[in-house]
Design a protein around this motif. Structure first.
Motif, short mmCIF file in Angstrom:
data_model
loop_
_atom_site.label_atom_id
_atom_site.label_comp_id
_atom_site.label_asym_id
_atom_site.label_seq_id
_atom_site.Cartn_x
_atom_site.Cartn_y
_atom_site.Cartn_z
N ASP A 43 31.43 31.81 37.75
CA ASP A 43 31.47 32.77 37.01
C ASP A 43 29.96 32.82 36.13
O ASP A 43 29.15 33.88 36.09
CB ASP A 43 32.53 32.89 35.80
CG ASP A 43 33.79 33.35 36.40
OD1 ASP A 43 33.92 33.66 37.62
OD2 ASP A 43 34.85 32.85 35.81
N VAL A 78 30.27 49.41 35.48
CA VAL A 78 31.63 48.89 35.90
C VAL A 78 32.08 49.70 37.05
O VAL A 78 32.49 48.99 38.13
CB VAL A 78 32.61 49.27 34.62
CG1 VAL A 78 33.84 48.95 35.05
CG2 VAL A 78 32.18 48.84 33.22
N GLU A 82 32.85 47.34 40.54
CA GLU A 82 34.12 47.20 41.17
C GLU A 82 34.07 47.78 42.71
O GLU A 82 34.81 47.36 43.71
CB GLU A 82 35.06 48.26 40.28
CG GLU A 82 36.74 48.34 40.96
CD GLU A 82 37.04 46.96 40.90
OE1 GLU A 82 37.00 46.15 39.84
OE2 GLU A 82 37.89 46.69 41.78
N HIS A 85 32.90 45.17 44.83
CA HIS A 85 33.99 43.90 44.65
C HIS A 85 33.14 42.71 44.11
O HIS A 85 33.26 41.54 44.56
CB HIS A 85 34.47 43.70 46.27
CG HIS A 85 35.66 44.72 46.72
ND1 HIS A 85 35.13 45.42 47.85
CD2 HIS A 85 36.51 45.48 46.13
CE1 HIS A 85 36.07 46.19 48.01
NE2 HIS A 85 36.87 46.45 46.92
N TYR A 88 34.52 39.24 38.61
CA TYR A 88 34.75 39.85 37.34
C TYR A 88 34.01 39.03 36.33
O TYR A 88 33.50 38.02 36.54
CB TYR A 88 36.39 39.81 37.16
CG TYR A 88 37.25 40.91 38.00
CD1 TYR A 88 36.94 42.14 37.58
CD2 TYR A 88 38.10 40.51 38.87
CE1 TYR A 88 37.47 43.07 38.38
CE2 TYR A 88 38.89 41.60 39.64
CZ TYR A 88 38.51 42.84 39.65
OH TYR A 88 39.09 43.82 40.16
N GLY A 253 37.49 48.85 35.45
CA GLY A 253 37.55 48.25 36.63
C GLY A 253 38.85 47.96 37.23
O GLY A 253 39.09 48.27 38.40
N GLU A 254 39.90 47.65 36.55
CA GLU A 254 41.08 47.30 36.85
C GLU A 254 41.85 48.62 37.28
O GLU A 254 42.56 48.91 38.17
CB GLU A 254 41.73 46.77 35.80
CG GLU A 254 43.23 46.23 36.28
CD GLU A 254 43.88 45.29 35.33
OE1 GLU A 254 44.56 45.51 34.43
OE2 GLU A 254 43.57 43.94 35.59
N GLN A 257 40.48 49.61 40.69
CA GLN A 257 40.92 48.59 41.40
C GLN A 257 42.45 49.14 41.94
O GLN A 257 42.83 49.00 43.08
CB GLN A 257 41.03 47.35 40.96
CG GLN A 257 41.43 46.14 42.12
CD GLN A 257 42.89 45.94 41.83
OE1 GLN A 257 43.44 46.03 40.63
NE2 GLN A 257 43.35 45.24 42.94
#
Lengths: 398, 325
Positions: A43, A78, A82, A85, A88, A253-254, A257
Motif C-alpha cells: 500500500d 476516485v 476504480e 482497478h 485501495y 469507489g465501492e 465497484q
C-alpha cells in the motif's frame, strides 16, 4: 443541472487515465490478506507511486502539500482509480483521509511540516484511536485518561477498532483531559507515536477472519505535549473536522465497484437462464436502479460541496442507503453462486467463477461477510437515522 | 459537472409551488372528491398559461424551449400539490396535439391493451382528446373524446382521479411513429417519477410536521426513535428518488452523459416506490387519524397507486434496467 464535465475536468481525467494505464499493470502481485507487513509495503509503495506522479493528497488543502482539487476532480480521481482497478487506499486510510487533512487544517506550521510529507510519500502509516470498549456510538463518553506531567501527557486506558495498529507509526488518538463527566468539553486530539513504551496491541479477529482491527491498551504512555493538535479540551471540535473528511467521496469507489459486480451477476444469470432467472433479473434491475440513484445522489452531493465547501444532506442519505444496498447486492450474489457460496476458496467450473469471467464465489463471500460492517462502521444505521431525523428533519431529541 | 439546480430552476419550482398554492389548494380540490369529473378546463388553461405544458416546446413554436430537467422540477411541485388531471399525457402531447401546449385542449392517454379485458381510462370525463399508445405497433394515435363511449365507475380508488370504463377503443388518427412512442414511454417514465417524488416529499413533510407536534406519553412522538427512523427512511427514499429522477431528466437532455432509457425506467420505479412507501408511513405515523377520510394521507397513497398503474409494471421497469445495465 449539468452532468457534463468541463474541458479542464476532462483533461484531468484523461491525464490520470493515461498514467494509471501504465502504473497499475506494473504493480507487484497483491500480498496475502493477513500479512500486514507485506500489505503495508504494498500500500505504501502504491502511495509512493501516486506521489511521484503528482497525484498524492488530491483532496488535501494546498497548505498541507495537497493538490487542493475541487470536489468534482476528487470524484473523477476516485472514479478513474476504480475503473483502472487500482489498489485501495489500504493502510494509508487514516493518514490520507483522517489524520493528514486534520493536521493540514488544525495543526501548527511545525506539525504540518513534520507530519504531512511522510503521509503523502507513503513513508508513515497512521491508525485511529477514537472508539473504546465502552464508547462506541456514544463517542463523547470516552474515558482514556491523559494527565499532564511536565512536557508530556501520560495516557492510560484502552482503545478499540484500531485498524492496522501493528504496522502503524502514529495514532490519532482522543483522550480525556477534562473531568470524568465533561463529555465533549474535555477531550483532546493527540498524535501518539506507536513505538512508545506502555502500548500493548492485541489483534482483534473479525467475522471475516481478518486481523485488520486491534485493541490498544495504554499504561503510562508519555506523549509530548507538542503532539497535541488544537487546544487542550478542544478535541471534539477537531474530531468533527476529522470526520467531515470521511464523508463525501469516501465510498464512491465501492459504489462503482458494486455497479460492476451487478453487471457481472446479470451476465451470469442471463447465461444460466432457467425458471429462476426472471425473478433474479427483476431484483438485479431494481438494485441497478437503486445504485444509479446513489450515483446521482453522489454527484449532487459533490456539486453541493463544490459550491458551499461542505457536503450536504446527501452524505447521510448516501451512507444509509448504500450500506444497506451493498448488503442486498451481496445477498443476491451468494444466491447466484449457490452452494459455492459455502466456501471462501475460489472454485472453478461454475458460470459465476472468476475463471469463467464471473465475479468469483470467494469474492462474493468476502463481499457478503464484510457487508455486515457497512451498517455499523462510521456511524451505525440506527445512529445515522437519528442524525437524519434530528439534524435534517428537525425532530426533537429523545 | 454541476448537478445542483440552477437559479432559474429554483425560481421555476417556487413559481409553480406558488401557482399550486393559489389555484389548487387541497381544500378546494377536495370539493370534487368522488365526482366523475374532477379536473376542470379552467384550471387546466391556467396551468397552460403558466407554461406547465409548453416547457419543452421550442421558442419558435411558442413554447419555453426548456428541457426535461425543468419539466421534472415542475412536475415534482405538481405532484406535491396533488394537482388532479392527466398532467403527464398533456405535457407529452404538447407539440403533437394542437392546443395541448397552452392548456386549451386537455389530453388524456391510455395504453392499447394487448389482450381482452376492461379498458380503464383516467379522467375521461374531463379530457378533450385521447392519445392511444400502442406499444405493440409502435404508434401514437389520436382519438377525439366524442368518438369514445365510456361510463364512469362508481368508486375509483383515488377520489381525485375518476376512472372511466370503455368497451372499445377506436382506431384513431396516426400522430406519432415508433420514435414518438419510444419518447412517450421514456419521458413519461421521468415525469411520472417526478410526480411520485413530489408525493413522497409531501407525505414526508406532513408526517414530520405531525410527529413534531403530536404528543403521547407527555412528549412529541417524533422524539421516539421508532417514529424518527420511519421519518428518516422517508427522507432517504424521497431524496434518492429525486436524485434519480432529475439525473434521468438531465440524461435525456444531454446526450452522452448516460443511458436515458435505463435512467428513465429507474426513475419511474423509484419515484413511484417512494410515493407508495412514504404514503404508507404517513398513514402509520398519523395513527388512527391516518386511517380517516379527513386526513389526506390516503389521497397521496391512492394517487401513488394511480401513477404506478399508468406505468409498465415494476417487474417490467426493473427488467429494462437489468437488460441495459
Amino acid at each position: 443541472m449539468d452532468l457534463r464535465y468541463s474541458e479542464a475536468e476532462e483533461a484531468f481525467r484523461s491525464g490520470l487515465r493515461a498514467w494509471l494505464a501504465g502504473a497499475v499493470p506494473s504493480l507487484p502481485p497483491k500480498p496475502p490478506a493477513n500479512d500486514w507487513p507485506a500489505r503495508r509495503a504494498y500500500d505504501t509503495g502504491w502511495q509512493g507511486m501516486l506521489h511521484q506522479a503528482g497525484y498524492a493528497g488530491i483532496d488535501w488543502p494546498v497548505e498541507g502539500g495537497g493538490l487542493g482539487a475541487s470536489p468534482v476532480e476528487q470524484l473523477i480521481y476516485v472514479e478513474e482509480l476504480e475503473r483502472a482497478h487500482a489498489p485501495y487506499v489500504g493502510v494509508n486510510f487514516v493518514g490520507l483521509l483522517h489524520a493528514g487533512p486534520t493536521i493540514a487544517v488544525e495543526g501548527t506550521a511545525g506539525q504540518r511540516a513534520r507530519f504531512l510529507p511522510p503521509i503523502l510519500r507513503g513513508e508513515e502509516v497512521w491508525c485511529q484511536g477514537f472508539s473504546e470498549p465502552d464508547a462506541g456510538s456514544d463517542l463523547a463518553s470516552l474515558r482514556c485518561r491523559a494527565v499532564r506531567d511536565g512536557d508530556d501527557y501520560v495516557l492510560s486506558g484502552s482503545k478499540i477498532w484500531t485498524s492496522h495498529a501493528e504496522v502503524a507509526d502514529y495514532c490519532e488518538i482522543l483522550v480525556r483531559t477534562g473531568p470524568e463527566d465533561s463529555r465533549h468539553r474535555g477531550i483532546t486530539w493527540l498524535m501518539m507515536p506507536m513505538d512508545l513504551p506502555g502500548i500493548e496491541i492485541r489483534p482483534l479477529r473479525t467475522m471475516a477472519g481478518s486481523t485488520e482491527f486491534a485493541e490498544l491498551f495504554l499504561d503510562g504512555v508519555r506523549v509530548p505535549v507538542g503532539n497535541r493538535v488544537g487546544e487542550e479540551n478542544d478535541g471534539w471540535r477537531v474530531t468533527m473536522v476529522t470526520l467531515s473528511f470521511e464523508r463525501g467521496t469516501a465510498f464512491v469507489g465501492e459504489l462503482l465497484q458494486s455497479m460492476e459486480l451487478l453487471r457481472s451477476l446479470r451476465d451470469v444469470v442471463v447465461a444460466v437462464g432457467g425458471s429462476g432467472a426472471p425473478g433474479l433479473l427483476g431484483r438485479i434491475g431494481h438494485l441497478g436502479a437503486e445504485l444509479d440513484a446513489q450515483w446521482a445522489v453522489t454527484r449532487r452531493n459533490v456539486s453541493q460541496a463544490a459550491r458551499t465547501g461542505v457536503p450536504g444532506i446527501g452524505g447521510s442519505v448516501f451512507k444509509l442507503a448504500f450500506s444497506e444496498l451493498r448488503q442486498r447486492l451481496a445477498q443476491l450474489g451468494l444466491e447466484v453462486c449457490g452452494r459455492a457460496g459455502l466456501v471462501w476458496d475460489e472454485l472453478a467450473g461454475g458460470p459465476w467463477s472468476a475463471a469463467e469471467g464471473g465475479p468469483g464465489n470467494g469474492e462474493l463471500v468476502d463481499t457478503w461477510v464484510n457487508g455486515f460492517s457497512r451498517t455499523i462502521a462510521a456511524g451505525t444505521s440506527q445512529i445515522q437515522r437519528n442524525i437524519v431525523a434530528e439534524r435534517i428533519l428537525g425532530l426533537p431529541k429523545g | 459537472m454541476d448537478f445542483e439546480r440552477s437559479e432559474d430552476q429554483v425560481a421555476l419550482a417556487e413559481g409553480v409551488a406558488r401557482l399550486c398554492a393559489g389555484r389548487f389548494p387541497l381544500e378546494s380540490v377536495r370539493v370534487a372528491e368522488g365526482r366523475p369529473t374532477v379536473a376542470d378546463g379552467k384550471g387546466w388553461a391556467e396551468l397552460g398559461e403558466a407554461g406547465v405544458f409548453a416547457l419543452r416546446v421550442s421558442d419558435a413554436d411558442g413554447g419555453l424551449g426548456l428541457g426535461l430537467a425543468e419539466a421534472a422540477v415542475v412536475f415534482e411541485e405538481l405532484g406535491r400539490a396533488l394537482v388532479p388531471g392527466p398532467l403527464v399525457a398533456s405535457s407529452l402531447a404538447a407539440g403533437l396535439v394542437p392546443g395541448a401546449a397552452d392548456g386549451s385542449v386537455m389530453v388524456g392517454a391510455v395504453r392499447r391493451p394487448a389482450g381482452p379485458g376492461p379498458i380503464l381510462i383516467e379522467d375521461l370525463g374531463a379530457v378533450d382528446v385521447l392519445i392511444v399508445v400502442d406499444d405493440g405497433a409502435g404508434e401514437l394515435r389520436l382519438v377525439e373524446r366524442g368518438a369514445v363511449t365510456g361510463a364512469p365507475l362508481q368508486r375509483s380508488l383515488d377520489p381525485l382521479t375518476p376512472m372511466w370504463r370503455v368497451e372499445a377503443l377506436p382506431e384513431g388518427d396516426l400522430v406519432g411513429g415508433e420514435e414518438d412512442q419510444t419518447r412517450w414511454g421514456r419521458d413519461g417514465n421521468v415525469l411520472t417519477g417526478a410526480l411520485g417524488v413530489g408525493l413522497a416529499l409531501a407525505t414526508m413533510e406532513m408526517t414530520v410536521a405531525y410527529a413534531r407536534t403530536r404528543e403521547q406519553f407527555g412528549r412529541a412522538i417524533g422524539s421516539f426513535q421508532a417514529v424518527k427512523h420511519l421519518c428518516a427512511d422517508m427522507l432517504v427514499r424521497a431524496e434518492s428518488a429525486r436524485a434519480a429522477v432529475e439525473a434521468a431528466a438531465v440524461t435525456v437532455d444531454q446526450p452522452g452523459v448516460g443511458d436515458p432509457v435505463r435512467a428513465a425506467a429507474g426513475a419511474a420505479l423509484l419515484g413511484c416506490e417512494a410515493a407508495q412507501a412514504n404514503a404508507r408511513s404517513c398513514i402509520q405515523v398519523h395513527g388512527g387519524m391516518g386511517f380517516t377520510w379527513e386526513v389526506p394521507a390516503h389521497l397521496y397513497l391512492m394517487r401513488a397507486q394511480v401513477l404506478a398503474g399508468s406505468l409498465p409494471s415494476p417487474a417490467d421497469l426493473a427488467a429494462v434496467v437489468a437488460d441495459r445495465y
